[in-house]
Enzyme design. Sequence first.
Site, PDB file in Angstrom:
ATOM      1  N   ASN A 193      -6.696  -3.222   7.089  1.00  0.00           N
ATOM      2  CA  ASN A 193      -8.006  -3.934   7.209  1.00  0.00           C
ATOM      3  C   ASN A 193      -8.056  -4.592   8.776  1.00  0.00           C
ATOM      4  O   ASN A 193      -7.159  -4.934   9.108  1.00  0.00           O
ATOM      5  CB  ASN A 193      -7.526  -5.073   6.284  1.00  0.00           C
ATOM      6  CG  ASN A 193      -7.619  -4.539   4.739  1.00  0.00           C
ATOM      7  OD1 ASN A 193      -8.425  -3.935   4.320  1.00  0.00           O
ATOM      8  ND2 ASN A 193      -6.542  -4.982   4.070  1.00  0.00           N
ATOM      9  N   ARG A 209       8.310  -2.632   1.510  1.00  0.00           N
ATOM     10  CA  ARG A 209       7.569  -3.131   0.142  1.00  0.00           C
ATOM     11  C   ARG A 209       6.698  -4.366   0.487  1.00  0.00           C
ATOM     12  O   ARG A 209       7.210  -5.339   0.777  1.00  0.00           O
ATOM     13  CB  ARG A 209       8.297  -3.093  -0.972  1.00  0.00           C
ATOM     14  CG  ARG A 209       8.885  -1.705  -1.291  1.00  0.00           C
ATOM     15  CD  ARG A 209       9.564  -1.498  -2.571  1.00  0.00           C
ATOM     16  NE  ARG A 209      10.532  -0.217  -2.675  1.00  0.00           N
ATOM     17  CZ  ARG A 209       9.997   1.031  -2.760  1.00  0.00           C
ATOM     18  NH1 ARG A 209       8.609   1.184  -3.073  1.00  0.00           N
ATOM     19  NH2 ARG A 209      10.653   2.027  -2.901  1.00  0.00           N
ATOM     20  N   HIS A 226      -1.046  -3.242  10.324  1.00  0.00           N
ATOM     21  CA  HIS A 226      -0.474  -2.646   9.004  1.00  0.00           C
ATOM     22  C   HIS A 226      -1.280  -1.607   8.464  1.00  0.00           C
ATOM     23  O   HIS A 226      -2.208  -1.800   8.065  1.00  0.00           O
ATOM     24  CB  HIS A 226       0.355  -3.961   8.361  1.00  0.00           C
ATOM     25  CG  HIS A 226      -0.517  -4.873   7.808  1.00  0.00           C
ATOM     26  ND1 HIS A 226      -1.126  -5.897   8.756  1.00  0.00           N
ATOM     27  CD2 HIS A 226      -1.389  -4.929   6.551  1.00  0.00           C
ATOM     28  CE1 HIS A 226      -1.813  -6.511   7.965  1.00  0.00           C
ATOM     29  NE2 HIS A 226      -1.974  -5.811   6.857  1.00  0.00           N
ATOM     30  N   MET A 227      -0.387  -0.663   7.805  1.00  0.00           N
ATOM     31  CA  MET A 227      -1.335   0.385   6.853  1.00  0.00           C
ATOM     32  C   MET A 227      -0.780   0.041   5.870  1.00  0.00           C
ATOM     33  O   MET A 227       0.715   0.302   5.515  1.00  0.00           O
ATOM     34  CB  MET A 227      -0.892   1.748   7.576  1.00  0.00           C
ATOM     35  CG  MET A 227      -1.734   2.973   6.898  1.00  0.00           C
ATOM     36  SD  MET A 227      -1.209   4.560   7.722  1.00  0.00           S
ATOM     37  CE  MET A 227      -1.968   4.524   9.361  1.00  0.00           C
ATOM     38  N   HIS A 228      -1.422  -0.008   4.650  1.00  0.00           N
ATOM     39  CA  HIS A 228      -1.226  -0.088   3.570  1.00  0.00           C
ATOM     40  C   HIS A 228      -1.150   1.442   2.641  1.00  0.00           C
ATOM     41  O   HIS A 228      -2.036   2.103   2.914  1.00  0.00           O
ATOM     42  CB  HIS A 228      -2.078  -0.963   2.721  1.00  0.00           C
ATOM     43  CG  HIS A 228      -2.392  -2.394   2.934  1.00  0.00           C
ATOM     44  ND1 HIS A 228      -1.863  -3.440   1.894  1.00  0.00           N
ATOM     45  CD2 HIS A 228      -3.173  -2.912   3.877  1.00  0.00           C
ATOM     46  CE1 HIS A 228      -2.492  -4.709   2.687  1.00  0.00           C
ATOM     47  NE2 HIS A 228      -2.940  -4.256   3.571  1.00  0.00           N
ATOM     48  N   VAL A 258      -2.796 -10.820   7.662  1.00  0.00           N
ATOM     49  CA  VAL A 258      -1.478 -11.094   8.745  1.00  0.00           C
ATOM     50  C   VAL A 258      -1.860 -10.108  10.245  1.00  0.00           C
ATOM     51  O   VAL A 258      -2.411  -8.945   9.870  1.00  0.00           O
ATOM     52  CB  VAL A 258      -0.098 -10.259   8.093  1.00  0.00           C
ATOM     53  CG1 VAL A 258       0.818 -10.531   9.038  1.00  0.00           C
ATOM     54  CG2 VAL A 258       0.170 -10.868   6.857  1.00  0.00           C
ATOM     55  N   ILE A 288       5.074  -7.655  -0.494  1.00  0.00           N
ATOM     56  CA  ILE A 288       5.445  -8.787  -1.372  1.00  0.00           C
ATOM     57  C   ILE A 288       4.803  -9.053  -2.656  1.00  0.00           C
ATOM     58  O   ILE A 288       5.071  -9.450  -3.744  1.00  0.00           O
ATOM     59  CB  ILE A 288       5.557  -9.920  -0.531  1.00  0.00           C
ATOM     60  CG1 ILE A 288       6.804 -10.750  -1.186  1.00  0.00           C
ATOM     61  CG2 ILE A 288       4.464 -10.772  -0.461  1.00  0.00           C
ATOM     62  CD1 ILE A 288       7.215 -12.235  -0.219  1.00  0.00           C
TER      63      ILE A 288
END
Length: 115
Positions: free
Chosen positions: A88, A30, A101-103, A97, A32
Site C-alpha cells: 500500500n 506475522r 512493507h509487503m503483505h 505504517v 498483528i
Amino acid sequence: MAEETIFSKIIRREIPADIVFQDDRVTAFRDIAPQAPTHILIIPNKLIPTVNDVTEADEATLGHMITVAAKIAKQEGIDESGYRLIMNCNKDAGQVVFHIHMHLVGGRNLGRLVE
Ligand code: AMP
C-alpha cells in the site's frame, strides 16, 4: 531524515513480534491483525517510508523481498493454493505504517482484487 516507525523497533527486536524470517536485508513477521489465516509482513531493514521513496539502489532488496515471500509461502503451505502480495502506498491505499512493507496474505480464497 525519515522518521522511524514501530517496524524499526521490530527489526532491532526491541519490541515483541512473531518474526518468521530475518537476514541482513529484510525482516518478516506475522501481522498483528491478520486478515487471513496467513498474513505476514515482509519489510526491508532499511527505512524507506513509501514506495515513492524507492530508488534504484533498493532494487536488489525489493527483489529479495519477493523471493523471501515465496519461500515463506512454501513454509506456510500456501504456495500451491495461492496468495496475494500487496504494498500500500499513501492515503488512498490506506497505508498506516510509513516503512514500506509487503503483505503476504493467503490460506483462504481471497476473491478477485479487480473484477
Ligand atoms: P498498511 O495499512 O499497509 O500500512 O499496513 C500496516 C499493517 O501493519 C497492518 O496490517 C497492521 O495490522 C500491521 N501492524 C501494525 N503494527 C504492528 C505490529 N506491532 N506488529 C505486527 N503488525 C503490525
